[in-house]
Design a protein around this motif. Structure first.
Motif, PDB file in Angstrom:
ATOM      1  N   PRO A 173     -75.860  22.611  29.324  1.00  0.00           N
ATOM      2  CA  PRO A 173     -75.561  21.708  30.385  1.00  0.00           C
ATOM      3  C   PRO A 173     -74.458  21.395  30.940  1.00  0.00           C
ATOM      4  O   PRO A 173     -73.710  21.502  29.870  1.00  0.00           O
ATOM      5  N   ALA A 174     -73.888  21.289  31.712  1.00  0.00           N
ATOM      6  CA  ALA A 174     -72.647  21.198  32.718  1.00  0.00           C
ATOM      7  C   ALA A 174     -72.337  19.510  32.502  1.00  0.00           C
ATOM      8  O   ALA A 174     -73.270  19.126  32.214  1.00  0.00           O
ATOM      9  N   ASP A 175     -70.794  19.322  32.069  1.00  0.00           N
ATOM     10  CA  ASP A 175     -70.363  18.044  31.979  1.00  0.00           C
ATOM     11  C   ASP A 175     -69.201  17.836  32.088  1.00  0.00           C
ATOM     12  O   ASP A 175     -68.928  16.410  32.453  1.00  0.00           O
ATOM     13  N   GLY A 176     -68.679  18.680  32.708  1.00  0.00           N
ATOM     14  CA  GLY A 176     -67.485  18.071  33.753  1.00  0.00           C
ATOM     15  C   GLY A 176     -67.803  19.074  35.213  1.00  0.00           C
ATOM     16  O   GLY A 176     -68.949  18.983  36.009  1.00  0.00           O
ATOM     17  N   ASP A 177     -66.647  19.449  35.932  1.00  0.00           N
ATOM     18  CA  ASP A 177     -67.021  19.676  37.200  1.00  0.00           C
ATOM     19  C   ASP A 177     -67.570  20.645  37.577  1.00  0.00           C
ATOM     20  O   ASP A 177     -67.150  21.489  38.417  1.00  0.00           O
ATOM     21  N   ARG A 178     -66.989  21.735  36.438  1.00  0.00           N
ATOM     22  CA  ARG A 178     -67.484  22.771  36.218  1.00  0.00           C
ATOM     23  C   ARG A 178     -68.980  23.347  36.438  1.00  0.00           C
ATOM     24  O   ARG A 178     -69.573  23.160  35.205  1.00  0.00           O
ATOM     25  N   GLY A 179     -69.464  24.533  36.816  1.00  0.00           N
ATOM     26  CA  GLY A 179     -70.910  24.958  36.481  1.00  0.00           C
ATOM     27  C   GLY A 179     -71.494  25.262  37.671  1.00  0.00           C
ATOM     28  O   GLY A 179     -70.947  25.556  38.848  1.00  0.00           O
ATOM     29  N   MET A 180     -72.756  25.784  37.648  1.00  0.00           N
ATOM     30  CA  MET A 180     -73.466  25.707  38.806  1.00  0.00           C
ATOM     31  C   MET A 180     -73.272  24.821  40.075  1.00  0.00           C
ATOM     32  O   MET A 180     -73.914  23.800  39.945  1.00  0.00           O
ATOM     33  N   LEU A 181     -73.199  25.728  41.110  1.00  0.00           N
ATOM     34  CA  LEU A 181     -73.154  23.941  42.213  1.00  0.00           C
ATOM     35  C   LEU A 181     -73.999  24.155  43.778  1.00  0.00           C
ATOM     36  O   LEU A 181     -74.450  23.667  43.965  1.00  0.00           O
ATOM     37  N   GLY A 182     -74.539  25.579  43.510  1.00  0.00           N
ATOM     38  CA  GLY A 182     -75.432  25.906  44.752  1.00  0.00           C
ATOM     39  C   GLY A 182     -76.047  27.125  44.260  1.00  0.00           C
ATOM     40  O   GLY A 182     -75.601  27.865  43.625  1.00  0.00           O
ATOM     41  N   SER A 183     -77.385  27.506  44.514  1.00  0.00           N
ATOM     42  CA  SER A 183     -78.094  28.024  44.444  1.00  0.00           C
ATOM     43  C   SER A 183     -79.695  28.307  45.314  1.00  0.00           C
ATOM     44  O   SER A 183     -80.044  27.314  46.415  1.00  0.00           O
ATOM     45  N   TYR A 184     -80.005  29.615  45.717  1.00  0.00           N
ATOM     46  CA  TYR A 184     -80.707  29.843  46.528  1.00  0.00           C
ATOM     47  C   TYR A 184     -81.098  31.181  46.432  1.00  0.00           C
ATOM     48  O   TYR A 184     -81.118  32.157  45.566  1.00  0.00           O
ATOM     49  N   GLY A 333     -78.859  33.746  46.130  1.00  0.00           N
ATOM     50  CA  GLY A 333     -77.477  33.562  45.818  1.00  0.00           C
ATOM     51  C   GLY A 333     -77.103  32.275  44.844  1.00  0.00           C
ATOM     52  O   GLY A 333     -77.669  31.756  44.633  1.00  0.00           O
ATOM     53  N   LEU A 334     -75.861  31.863  44.728  1.00  0.00           N
ATOM     54  CA  LEU A 334     -75.666  30.969  43.417  1.00  0.00           C
ATOM     55  C   LEU A 334     -74.080  31.265  43.625  1.00  0.00           C
ATOM     56  O   LEU A 334     -73.111  32.122  44.423  1.00  0.00           O
ATOM     57  N   VAL A 335     -73.390  29.940  43.626  1.00  0.00           N
ATOM     58  CA  VAL A 335     -72.417  29.319  43.686  1.00  0.00           C
ATOM     59  C   VAL A 335     -71.748  28.494  42.212  1.00  0.00           C
ATOM     60  O   VAL A 335     -72.643  27.532  42.125  1.00  0.00           O
ATOM     61  N   ILE A 336     -71.458  29.488  41.933  1.00  0.00           N
ATOM     62  CA  ILE A 336     -70.633  28.625  40.252  1.00  0.00           C
ATOM     63  C   ILE A 336     -69.120  28.589  40.429  1.00  0.00           C
ATOM     64  O   ILE A 336     -68.183  29.929  40.390  1.00  0.00           O
ATOM     65  N   LYS A 337     -68.936  27.816  39.837  1.00  0.00           N
ATOM     66  CA  LYS A 337     -67.267  27.180  39.529  1.00  0.00           C
ATOM     67  C   LYS A 337     -66.910  27.631  38.153  1.00  0.00           C
ATOM     68  O   LYS A 337     -67.837  26.888  37.074  1.00  0.00           O
ATOM     69  N   MET A 338     -66.337  28.462  37.755  1.00  0.00           N
ATOM     70  CA  MET A 338     -66.469  29.128  36.304  1.00  0.00           C
ATOM     71  C   MET A 338     -65.186  27.927  35.682  1.00  0.00           C
ATOM     72  O   MET A 338     -64.756  27.742  35.494  1.00  0.00           O
TER      73      MET A 338
END
Ligand code: COA
Length: 338
Positions: A173-184, A333-338
């Motif tokens: 689970p993400a706990d800050g501003d990093r993680g998966m932001l979008g998916s399709y 597609g996915l958008v992920i903030k690492m």
């Protein structure tokens, strides 16, 4: 302002078999040339399981183990394993079952996902739902393919394309501003006839009247190998990749200016060029490993992700866009903030 992240990637791993098959090697066994393959597809060599005796679950296990170690966890911490593959060890049980056994991940619920080259993106999207539901905290998502097991040596238009590999990530689970932001993710069953393999499936019963045609002139059972209408696949692939990238960014509420790196599915360098151009990604932001790996289906993106992380090209805080398409058709597609 982007959306709140859902899951975060805390570890990556990958595995490539040792045996290398170059285009020059292929020239010796079939009517093809290094020039044709390089120009039309962009592949120079591929890694293959060959005589090593490994199975898909073995490769998945190696990548999974590396990802768990990278995350600083043990196999017993993993509560779910998702293996995306179209080259499973057996019809059943799932390939994920053997990965669980190999790893000793005795606290996990495990299953396979079949979505061809988009399989890992489907797996990540399912993992996102399972994380958001609160069911699981440490999910191992693997893409693993023994694609050369489906190769037909009498079909030069497909034989030269594929390789074997596996890639894995551990998500939490993400706990800050990093993680998966979008998916399709999306599918279109009307295109099922463009790219397929019976591979022991029961649909063969529906084609009893075509039995004769299922054996090629060399007596090879075409049911167990990949069949593809390359030209048609190509056209849909470009459209599907672009749609995947645009929809994932839309879901993440970001634009292409926010993207630091694009990892497209590695099927054909001309398809990669087309999507990179459309989403305005300069060459240094586009990851390519096709030239030395070939098309490894659901493994291509997680392998590339592990490579760029370990090389230090992708850093914490960077925003990653991934997009894929595959047999079915499936795409996503996915958008992920690492
Ligand atoms: N070596 C040499 N010549 C080959 C060849 C090979 N390995 N494979 C096919 N050819 C020949 C064909 O026989 C044909 O010859 P002809 O004109 O004398 O009939 C010629 O090359 C052109 O074939 P074509 O199928 O039109 O080539 P293409 O430019 O469409 O390239 C693919 C073929 C498969 C590389 C291309 O269609 C492609 O990449 N499609 C997408 C496939 C894909 O991404 N699949 C994975 C989905 S995840």
């Amino acid at each position: 302002m982007s959306k709140k992240p859902t899951l975060k990637i805390v570890g990556t791993g990958s595995f490539l078999p040792d045996t290398v098959v170059t285009n020059k090697d292929l020239e010796k066994i079939m009517d093809t040339t290094d020039e044709w393959i390089t120009q039309r597809v962009g592949i120079k060599e591929r890694r293959v399981i060959g005589e090593s005796g490994l199975s898909t679950s073995d490769m998945a296990t190696f990548a999974g183990k590396a990802a768990i170690e990278d995350a600083g966890l043990t196999a017993e911490d993993i509560d779910c394993i998702i293996v995306a593959t179209i080259t499973p060890d057996m019809n059943f049980p799932s390939t994920a079952i053997f990965v669980q056994q190999n790893l000793g991940a005795k606290n996990a619920a495990v299953f396979d996902v079949s979505a061809a080259c988009t399989g890992w993106i489907y797996g990540m999207t399912i993992a996102e739902g399972l994380i958001l539901s609160g069911k699981f905290k440490n999910i191992l998502v693997i893409g693993a393919e023994f694609l050369t097991s489906l190769s037909d040596i009498n079909d030069r238009s497909t034989y030269v394309l594929f390789g074997d590999a596996s890639g894995a990530v551990v998500v939490q689970p993400a706990d800050g501003d990093r993680g998966m932001l979008g998916s399709y993710i999306k599918s279109n069953g009307d295109l099922a006839d463009l790219l397929w393999s019976y591979g022991g499936g029961t649909r063969v019963n529906k084609k009893v009247s075509d039995q004769e045609k299922m054996f090629d002139e060399n007596g090879i059972d075409k049911r167990s190998t990949i069949r593809m209408e390359g030209n048609k696949v190509y056209k849909y692939a470009v459209r599907a990749m672009i749609e995947s990238a645009e929809k994932a960014m839309e879901d993440a509420q970001i634009t292409e200016d926010d993207i630091d790196m694009l990892i497209p599915h590695q099927a054909n360098s001309r398809i990669i060029d087309a999507i990179a151009k459309r989403v305005n990604m300069p060459d240094d932001k586009v990851v390519r490993n096709l030239q030395y790996m070939g098309n490894t289906s659901s493994a291509s993106i997680p392998v590339a992700l592990d490579q760029v992380r370990k090389e230090g090209r992708l850093k914490d805080g960077d925003v990653l866009l991934v997009a894929a398409f595959g047999g079915g058709f499936t795409w996503g597609g996915l958008v992920i903030k690492m």
